[in-house]
Design an enzyme around this catalytic site. Structure first.
Site, mmCIF file in Angstrom:
data_model
loop_
_atom_site.group_PDB
_atom_site.id
_atom_site.type_symbol
_atom_site.label_atom_id
_atom_site.label_comp_id
_atom_site.label_asym_id
_atom_site.label_seq_id
_atom_site.Cartn_x
_atom_site.Cartn_y
_atom_site.Cartn_z
ATOM 1 N N SER A 16 0.887 -1.002 0.143
ATOM 2 C CA SER A 16 -0.034 -0.133 0.119
ATOM 3 C C SER A 16 0.730 1.483 -0.143
ATOM 4 O O SER A 16 0.658 2.473 -0.679
ATOM 5 C CB SER A 16 -1.045 0.119 1.249
ATOM 6 O OG SER A 16 -2.082 -1.108 1.054
ATOM 7 N N THR A 59 -5.458 -3.725 7.747
ATOM 8 C CA THR A 59 -5.311 -4.967 7.119
ATOM 9 C C THR A 59 -5.467 -6.100 8.207
ATOM 10 O O THR A 59 -5.705 -5.621 9.348
ATOM 11 C CB THR A 59 -4.243 -5.136 6.138
ATOM 12 O OG1 THR A 59 -4.447 -6.473 5.481
ATOM 13 C CG2 THR A 59 -3.127 -4.969 6.716
ATOM 14 N N LYS A 63 -9.517 -5.239 10.931
ATOM 15 C CA LYS A 63 -10.591 -4.647 10.160
ATOM 16 C C LYS A 63 -11.808 -4.432 11.203
ATOM 17 O O LYS A 63 -12.576 -3.708 11.084
ATOM 18 C CB LYS A 63 -10.972 -5.268 8.929
ATOM 19 C CG LYS A 63 -9.887 -5.226 8.077
ATOM 20 C CD LYS A 63 -10.286 -5.999 6.682
ATOM 21 C CE LYS A 63 -8.891 -5.954 5.807
ATOM 22 N NZ LYS A 63 -9.189 -6.603 4.514
ATOM 23 N N ASN A 84 -11.765 -1.092 6.261
ATOM 24 C CA ASN A 84 -10.530 -0.943 5.734
ATOM 25 C C ASN A 84 -10.012 0.298 5.514
ATOM 26 O O ASN A 84 -8.715 0.508 5.194
ATOM 27 C CB ASN A 84 -10.086 -2.163 4.624
ATOM 28 C CG ASN A 84 -10.617 -1.340 3.286
ATOM 29 O OD1 ASN A 84 -11.611 -0.571 3.380
ATOM 30 N ND2 ASN A 84 -9.999 -1.587 2.296
ATOM 31 N N ASP A 99 -12.811 -3.020 0.298
ATOM 32 C CA ASP A 99 -12.122 -4.046 -0.188
ATOM 33 C C ASP A 99 -13.379 -4.851 -1.420
ATOM 34 O O ASP A 99 -12.705 -5.172 -2.258
ATOM 35 C CB ASP A 99 -12.179 -5.199 0.816
ATOM 36 C CG ASP A 99 -10.933 -5.002 1.778
ATOM 37 O OD1 ASP A 99 -9.747 -4.620 0.971
ATOM 38 O OD2 ASP A 99 -10.848 -5.191 2.819
ATOM 39 N N GLY A 120 -14.365 -19.956 0.554
ATOM 40 C CA GLY A 120 -14.095 -19.409 1.798
ATOM 41 C C GLY A 120 -15.477 -18.826 2.337
ATOM 42 O O GLY A 120 -15.983 -17.906 1.379
ATOM 43 N N GLY A 122 -14.678 -16.486 4.978
ATOM 44 C CA GLY A 122 -14.266 -15.509 6.041
ATOM 45 C C GLY A 122 -14.647 -14.072 5.767
ATOM 46 O O GLY A 122 -15.682 -13.787 5.087
ATOM 47 N N GLY A 123 -14.001 -13.036 6.332
ATOM 48 C CA GLY A 123 -14.433 -11.781 6.341
ATOM 49 C C GLY A 123 -14.713 -11.064 4.911
ATOM 50 O O GLY A 123 -15.722 -10.370 4.626
ATOM 51 N N GLY A 228 -4.712 -11.426 -6.764
ATOM 52 C CA GLY A 228 -5.405 -10.448 -6.020
ATOM 53 C C GLY A 228 -4.860 -8.988 -6.153
ATOM 54 O O GLY A 228 -5.253 -7.965 -5.555
HETATM 55 P P1 NDP Z 1 -10.596 -14.922 7.261
HETATM 56 O O1 NDP Z 1 -9.441 -15.326 8.025
HETATM 57 O O2 NDP Z 1 -11.819 -14.042 7.622
HETATM 58 O O3 NDP Z 1 -11.267 -16.229 6.551
HETATM 59 C C1 NDP Z 1 -10.406 -17.199 6.284
HETATM 60 C C2 NDP Z 1 -11.061 -18.470 5.381
HETATM 61 O O4 NDP Z 1 -10.398 -19.118 4.641
HETATM 62 C C3 NDP Z 1 -12.239 -19.267 6.062
HETATM 63 O O5 NDP Z 1 -13.372 -19.294 5.316
HETATM 64 C C4 NDP Z 1 -11.383 -20.400 6.233
HETATM 65 O O6 NDP Z 1 -12.164 -21.562 6.424
HETATM 66 C C5 NDP Z 1 -10.675 -20.547 4.894
HETATM 67 N N1 NDP Z 1 -9.332 -21.255 5.012
HETATM 68 C C6 NDP Z 1 -8.284 -20.962 5.737
HETATM 69 N N2 NDP Z 1 -7.223 -21.943 5.540
HETATM 70 C C7 NDP Z 1 -7.819 -22.958 4.692
HETATM 71 C C8 NDP Z 1 -7.339 -23.967 4.165
HETATM 72 N N3 NDP Z 1 -6.087 -24.592 4.168
HETATM 73 N N4 NDP Z 1 -8.200 -24.684 3.266
HETATM 74 C C9 NDP Z 1 -9.397 -24.306 3.108
HETATM 75 N N5 NDP Z 1 -10.021 -23.270 3.606
HETATM 76 C C10 NDP Z 1 -9.217 -22.455 4.494
HETATM 77 O O7 NDP Z 1 -9.698 -14.194 6.109
HETATM 78 P P2 NDP Z 1 -10.050 -12.966 4.843
HETATM 79 O O8 NDP Z 1 -11.330 -13.077 4.469
HETATM 80 O O9 NDP Z 1 -9.670 -11.767 5.620
HETATM 81 O O10 NDP Z 1 -8.881 -12.982 3.813
HETATM 82 C C11 NDP Z 1 -8.666 -14.142 3.141
HETATM 83 C C12 NDP Z 1 -7.607 -14.144 2.171
HETATM 84 O O11 NDP Z 1 -7.863 -12.862 1.309
HETATM 85 C C13 NDP Z 1 -6.275 -13.954 2.577
HETATM 86 O O12 NDP Z 1 -5.309 -14.447 2.197
HETATM 87 C C14 NDP Z 1 -6.094 -12.145 2.457
HETATM 88 O O13 NDP Z 1 -4.789 -12.269 2.400
HETATM 89 C C15 NDP Z 1 -6.608 -11.951 1.051
HETATM 90 N N6 NDP Z 1 -7.273 -10.647 0.916
HETATM 91 C C16 NDP Z 1 -6.588 -10.018 -0.154
HETATM 92 C C17 NDP Z 1 -7.049 -8.695 -0.541
HETATM 93 C C18 NDP Z 1 -6.538 -8.126 -1.818
HETATM 94 O O14 NDP Z 1 -6.686 -6.723 -1.731
HETATM 95 N N7 NDP Z 1 -5.949 -8.752 -2.628
HETATM 96 C C19 NDP Z 1 -7.849 -7.900 0.413
HETATM 97 C C20 NDP Z 1 -8.488 -8.589 1.462
HETATM 98 C C21 NDP Z 1 -8.004 -10.020 1.793
HETATM 99 P P3 NDP Z 1 -12.825 -22.001 7.973
HETATM 100 O O15 NDP Z 1 -14.038 -21.284 8.081
HETATM 101 O O16 NDP Z 1 -13.198 -23.502 7.825
HETATM 102 O O17 NDP Z 1 -11.799 -21.946 8.777
#
Ligand code: NDP
Length: 264
Positions: A16, A59, A63, A84, A99, A120, A122-123, A228
């Site tokens: 950034s 980041t 967040k 963010n 984002d 996925g 997650g957030g 990304g």
């Molecule tokens: P979170 O920690 O909120 O969520 C992670 C997710 O990944 C969950 O659904 C988790 O599943 C799953 N997960 C983690 N490890 C594994 C695995 N080995 N196999 C399968 N599923 C897995 O993360 P965020 O949503 O904040 O971020 C996700 C990704 O996005 C990160 O890599 C981050 O760097 C990237 N990102 C990139 C951006 C960009 O500008 N390019 C902006 C924002 C994020 P479970 O629920 O089962 O634990």
């Protein structure tokens, strides 16, 4: 000179500052942007003011802390409960989330996409799924564990675990997990991806700066792919627009950010 920063933990890898400093220079804005390693999210507001900042990006993993630190939230940040981008104006901290709109913009280049499978829950998936739906895409979510899917189900999204996805077809497959970020994992079992990818028109991984195992597999199926970095640029452009109160031509900002990212 106005000061800006990115808060994260870790933050060393962040691109950034390269993007924003390049854009400040391009538009002639007297600003500087640096990195701040923040261990305790509860100290975000204190650190923001101690560093005399006018704005910041936030980041992983802060967040939600930025959401709590905001005095005012825009509608979208409020609905996804994650911020963010923070901007200090008229004595208050304004919180935004760029984002998800950044991701939406980043997939515009893929044509004929109607159905999207997010890997996925997650957030980032939580923030992105509603915005994609609003833009007219049909969105489904696949996650390795079931509990995180509940929120999506409540909002009417089709959800799957590895056991329940059988032979559905999707135009775009997106890795929104952190699988492949610091490890060599695929976001789902290989046999499952090998059934899904051949029916897709494109694949995206939101991890940037490397070829993840997911992107590598998608390329083996001859799919057009993107990492990304486009999302990173687009969320940065929107944050810059908030930082500088919508004063500059975003085409120039985007181009400068792209150059800043490549130069490093
Ligand atoms: P979170 O920690 O909120 O969520 C992670 C997710 O990944 C969950 O659904 C988790 O599943 C799953 N997960 C983690 N490890 C594994 C695995 N080995 N196999 C399968 N599923 C897995 O993360 P965020 O949503 O904040 O971020 C996700 C990704 O996005 C990160 O890599 C981050 O760097 C990237 N990102 C990139 C951006 C960009 O500008 N390019 C902006 C924002 C994020 P479970 O629920 O089962 O634990």
């Amino acid at each position: 000179m106005k000061k800006f920063a990115i808060f994260g933990n870790p933050v060393e890898h962040s691109k950034s500052p390269d993007m924003h400093n390049s854009a400040f220079k391009a538009v002639g804005f007297d600003g500087e942007y640096f990195k701040i390693l923040l261990e305790n999210g509860d100290k975000l507001k204190e650190e923001f003011f101690a560093n005399g900042l006018s704005g910041a990006n936030i980041t992983v993993p802060h967040k939600e802390a930025a959401y709590r630190a905001s005095d005012y939230l825009d509608e979208f940040a409020k609905s996804v409960r994650a911020v963010n981008t923070l901007v200090f104006k008229e004595g208050k901290l304004y919180g935004y989330n760029t984002d998800a709109p950044g991701f939406l913009k980043s997939i515009e280049k893929f044509k004929d996409i109607k159905t999207i499978l997010l890997l996925g829950a997650g957030g980032t998936a939580q923030a992105t799924a509603p915005i994609l739906k609003k833009a007219g895409y049909s969105v489904a979510i696949l996650n390795r564990s079931a509990p995180r899917l509940e929120k999506f189900k409540e909002q009417g999204f089709q959800t799957y675990t590895f056991e329940t996805l059988i032979d559905e077809k999707f135009d775009l497959i997106v890795n929104m997990t952190s699988a492949g970020l610091k490890d060599k994992n695929l976001p789902a079992p290989k046999d499952l991806l090998e059934k899904t990818l051949p029916n897709a028109k494109a694949a995206v991984d939101i991890i940037y700066g490397k070829e993840t195992p997911f992107l590598k597999l998608a390329k083996e199926h001859y799919l057009p792919t993107a990492d990304g970095s486009e999302m990173l640029i687009q969320q940065g452009v929107l944050a810059f627009d908030y930082f500088t109160d919508h004063r500059f031509d975003l085409k120039i900002v985007e181009e400068a950010m792209r150059k800043g990212l490549i130069r490093d």
